[in-house]
Design a protein around this motif. Structure first.
Motif, short mmCIF file in Angstrom:
data_model
loop_
_atom_site.label_atom_id
_atom_site.label_comp_id
_atom_site.label_asym_id
_atom_site.label_seq_id
_atom_site.Cartn_x
_atom_site.Cartn_y
_atom_site.Cartn_z
N PRO A 48 0.78 -1.24 0.00
CA PRO A 48 0.00 0.00 0.00
C PRO A 48 0.82 1.30 0.00
CG PRO A 48 -0.05 -1.01 2.18
CD PRO A 48 0.80 -1.89 1.31
N ALA A 49 2.14 1.21 -0.17
CA ALA A 49 2.99 2.42 -0.25
C ALA A 49 2.97 3.25 1.03
CB ALA A 49 2.61 3.29 -1.45
N ILE A 50 2.78 2.58 2.16
CA ILE A 50 2.77 3.30 3.43
C ILE A 50 4.14 3.12 4.10
CG2 ILE A 50 1.71 3.41 5.73
CD1 ILE A 50 -0.10 4.36 3.49
N LYS A 51 4.78 4.21 4.43
CA LYS A 51 6.09 4.18 5.08
C LYS A 51 5.93 4.05 6.58
CE LYS A 51 9.37 4.75 2.06
NZ LYS A 51 10.23 3.59 1.97
N GLY A 52 6.55 3.04 7.17
CA GLY A 52 6.42 2.83 8.61
C GLY A 52 6.96 3.97 9.44
N ALA A 53 7.99 4.63 8.96
CA ALA A 53 8.63 5.68 9.77
C ALA A 53 7.84 6.98 9.75
CB ALA A 53 10.04 5.93 9.27
N LEU A 54 6.92 7.11 8.77
CA LEU A 54 6.14 8.35 8.69
C LEU A 54 4.79 8.17 9.37
CD1 LEU A 54 6.76 9.41 4.98
CD2 LEU A 54 7.98 10.13 7.01
N LEU B 83 -9.81 6.22 11.78
CA LEU B 83 -8.49 6.36 12.39
C LEU B 83 -8.34 7.71 13.09
CD1 LEU B 83 -6.12 4.77 9.74
CD2 LEU B 83 -6.75 3.86 11.95
N ARG B 84 -9.46 8.20 13.63
CA ARG B 84 -9.36 9.45 14.37
C ARG B 84 -8.48 9.21 15.59
NH1 ARG B 84 -14.59 12.82 16.07
NH2 ARG B 84 -14.98 11.03 17.39
N GLY B 85 -7.56 10.12 15.84
CA GLY B 85 -6.66 9.95 16.98
C GLY B 85 -5.36 9.25 16.61
N PHE B 86 -5.25 8.76 15.36
CA PHE B 86 -4.02 8.07 14.94
C PHE B 86 -3.23 8.91 13.93
CE2 PHE B 86 -6.65 4.58 16.43
CZ PHE B 86 -5.75 3.83 17.15
N GLU B 87 -3.62 10.18 13.76
CA GLU B 87 -3.01 11.00 12.71
C GLU B 87 -1.49 11.11 12.87
OE1 GLU B 87 -5.42 12.06 14.67
OE2 GLU B 87 -7.19 12.55 13.46
N ASP B 88 -1.04 11.23 14.15
CA ASP B 88 0.38 11.48 14.39
C ASP B 88 1.14 10.24 14.84
OD1 ASP B 88 0.02 14.02 13.68
OD2 ASP B 88 -0.03 14.86 15.70
N VAL B 89 0.52 9.07 14.67
CA VAL B 89 1.19 7.84 15.10
C VAL B 89 2.02 7.31 13.93
CG1 VAL B 89 0.84 5.50 15.96
CG2 VAL B 89 -0.73 7.32 16.62
N PRO B 90 3.32 7.02 14.14
CA PRO B 90 4.11 6.42 13.06
C PRO B 90 3.46 5.11 12.61
CG PRO B 90 5.54 7.08 14.86
CD PRO B 90 4.14 7.27 15.34
N GLN C 86 -5.08 -1.41 10.05
CA GLN C 86 -5.04 0.05 10.16
C GLN C 86 -4.18 0.66 9.06
OE1 GLN C 86 -3.83 0.16 14.30
NE2 GLN C 86 -5.73 1.18 14.86
N LYS C 87 -3.07 -0.03 8.74
CA LYS C 87 -2.22 0.46 7.64
C LYS C 87 -3.01 0.48 6.34
CE LYS C 87 2.29 -0.94 9.06
NZ LYS C 87 3.22 -2.04 8.96
N ARG C 88 -3.75 -0.60 6.11
CA ARG C 88 -4.57 -0.68 4.90
C ARG C 88 -5.59 0.45 4.89
NH1 ARG C 88 -4.48 -2.85 -0.09
NH2 ARG C 88 -3.15 -4.45 0.80
N ARG C 89 -6.14 0.76 6.05
CA ARG C 89 -7.11 1.86 6.14
C ARG C 89 -6.46 3.20 5.80
NH1 ARG C 89 -11.91 1.33 9.78
NH2 ARG C 89 -12.28 -0.90 9.98
N VAL C 90 -5.21 3.38 6.24
CA VAL C 90 -4.51 4.63 5.89
C VAL C 90 -4.41 4.73 4.37
CG1 VAL C 90 -2.34 5.90 6.02
CG2 VAL C 90 -3.17 4.68 8.02
#
Lengths: 245, 223
Positions: free
Chosen positions: A123-129, A159-166, A174-178
């Motif tokens: 899904p092109a989601i970077k774990g560190a970001l 994912l409300r409340g997870f905006e700033d979570v790496p 959750q990653k898929r949801r992002v």
């Protein structure tokens, strides 16, 4: 039945981890289809991997407002077909036309490039970001969006409340949801989704189905692979690559 | 267009900043190699001075090579590269920004550390500006050429050795010109010829390498 009120209700998350809420003075933006897509035609498309023919002479016409489910057993070439349609993989024969112009070697190329959104297996989601940084960058690849829109989209995928979570601290679902939050942010009329329901829970699947149907009703086009049955949704066309061969 | 370059730059910095280990690896390698040499061959200043150009250049070259293997690997594995290839923005420009960032955290850092190591290896102060200048012109070439190899081997599980085999022959002219300039400076001869050659190669690499890198990545993604 697929109206906005229903969508929001489905995505509403009951508990909340105590972070500053998004400014909700105006209603959440839904992905409106600004540009109507043009018809997509596959003309004798074929795919060969490692000298093995996955499918051949595949012809199909998709009109705006249609949802196409690509089905078939493992290894039947579903992902390859989606990658060919997205433009990542050249077909071994045949052509694909967007609004009558060839996507591979013609005037359809630029239109297609701007109008299709591809979300693949990875899904092109970077774990560190963080979720927000990931979405800001992925959307900027086509057209930049504001922070507030990103927060609203994340809220819509629960994912409300997870905006700033790496993102390496998020679960697979959750990653898929992002990644899928892009469907609420970007304005592409054509979606190409490879197994979008992977790792998503039941409520999330229902919400995503509703979002896909709403997109189609607004004139958008969706091409997706899934092993999840879509028979209960009206008007979903199914292309079975297992039977086609 | 400017916006996407800026955003990509911010993204790369954030990623590098959150994994400082990856950032420091090539620098630590460079420092270790250069500081082990005086211990191994003895502290005789004339011998160190004669070896210094070669040691510093070879260490810089290997440190760059070491850091290149992972340049596109993580973006390839998590699907980011697919999104780059599909984006309407030119891939050549995006890879140029990425390589530039890679050079800033590896090459530029080595350039800044080089005078210190030069002094450790008993180089006279008059030669240090030449050392800095040759590295400043040479390390971008190393990063750009190496990125071509990294792009071609991106789909391979262990591309490290293949990458070295592909890229080292291309590094040899840069190595010869860099150490040649240093030797000339040590003997008090003019170095402008070497500098112009390095400058030519740097311009050539900046102009052509992004196209080769982008083509390599397109092939890698379509597999």
């Amino acid at each position: 039945m697929y109206n906005g009120a229903r969508l929001i209700r489905v995505f509403d998350v009951p508990e909340y981890s105590g972070r500053t809420p998004v400014n909700m003075s105006h209603p959440p933006r839904r992905s409106g289809v600004k540009v109507k897509p043009l018809p997509v035609e596959l003309d004798g498309l074929a795919c060969e991997r490692d000298e093995r023919e996955l499918f051949a002479s595949l012809s199909l016409r998709l009109e705006p407002g249609e949802v196409l489910q690509v089905a078939g057993p493992n290894g039947s070439g579903k992902t390859s077909l989606l990658r060919i349609m997205a433009g990542l993989l050249p077909p071994s024969a045949g052509d694909m036309r967007y609004g009558g112009n060839s996507v591979y070697h013609g005037a359809g190329r630029e239109d297609w490039r701007r109008q299709r959104l591809y979300i693949g297996h990875a899904p092109a989601i970077k774990g560190a970001l963080t979720a927000e940084e990931n979405l800001a960058w992925l959307c900027a690849l086509s057209s930049p969006v504001g922070t507030e829109q990103i927060w609203q989209a994340l809220e819509q995928v629960g994912l409300r409340g997870f905006e700033d979570v790496p993102c390496h601290n998020l679960s697979a679902g959750q990653k898929r949801r992002v990644a899928l939050a892009r469907l609420y942010l970007e304005q592409h009329p054509v979606w190409i989704l490879d197994e979008p329901f992977t790792a998503i829970d039941k409520a999330g699947v229902t919400a995503l189905e509703n979002h896909i149907m709403a997109h189609a009703q607004q004139g958008g086009m969706v091409i997706m692979t899934t092993h999840h049955g879509l028979d209960h949704l009206p008007g979903v066309r199914c292309l079975d690559l297992g039977q086609a061969n | 267009m400017r916006r996407i370059i800026w955003l990509l730059f911010c993204r790369e910095w954030r990623l590098a900043w959150r994994r400082p280990g990856d950032l420091l690896n090539p620098l630590v390698f460079f420092a270790l190699v250069v500081s082990l040499f005086p211990l191994a061959v003895g502290p005789e200043p004339s011998m160190l001075r004669a070896m210094a150009p070669g040691v510093i250049w070879v260490a810089a070259l290997l440190a760059t090579l070491l850091s290149l293997d992972g340049l596109f690997r993580s973006d390839y594995e998590d699907g980011s590269l697919e999104q780059w290839v599909l984006s309407p923005h030119p891939l050549e420009l995006m890879v140029l920004v990425k390589v530039l960032h890679h050079w800033m955290v590896s090459g530029l850092a080595m350039v800044l550390l080089a005078p210190l190591f030069g002094m450790m290896l008993a180089l006279p102060a008059s030669v240090l500006p030449v050392l800095v200048l040759t590295l400043l012109l040479g390390t971008p070439i190393l990063s750009l050429l190496g990125a071509v190899g990294a792009a071609l081997t991106v789909g391979l599980k262990s591309g490290g050795v293949l990458l070295a085999l592909l890229i080292l022959p291309l590094y040899i002219p840069v190595l010869i010109l860099g150490t040649g300039a240093m030797d000339a400076a040590l003997q008090g001869m003019p170095v402008i010829g070497f500098m112009l050659w390095l400058g030519c190669l740097a311009v050539l690499a900046i102009t052509l390498a992004p196209f080769a890198i982008a083509a390599g990545l397109r092939i890698g993604v379509s597999e």
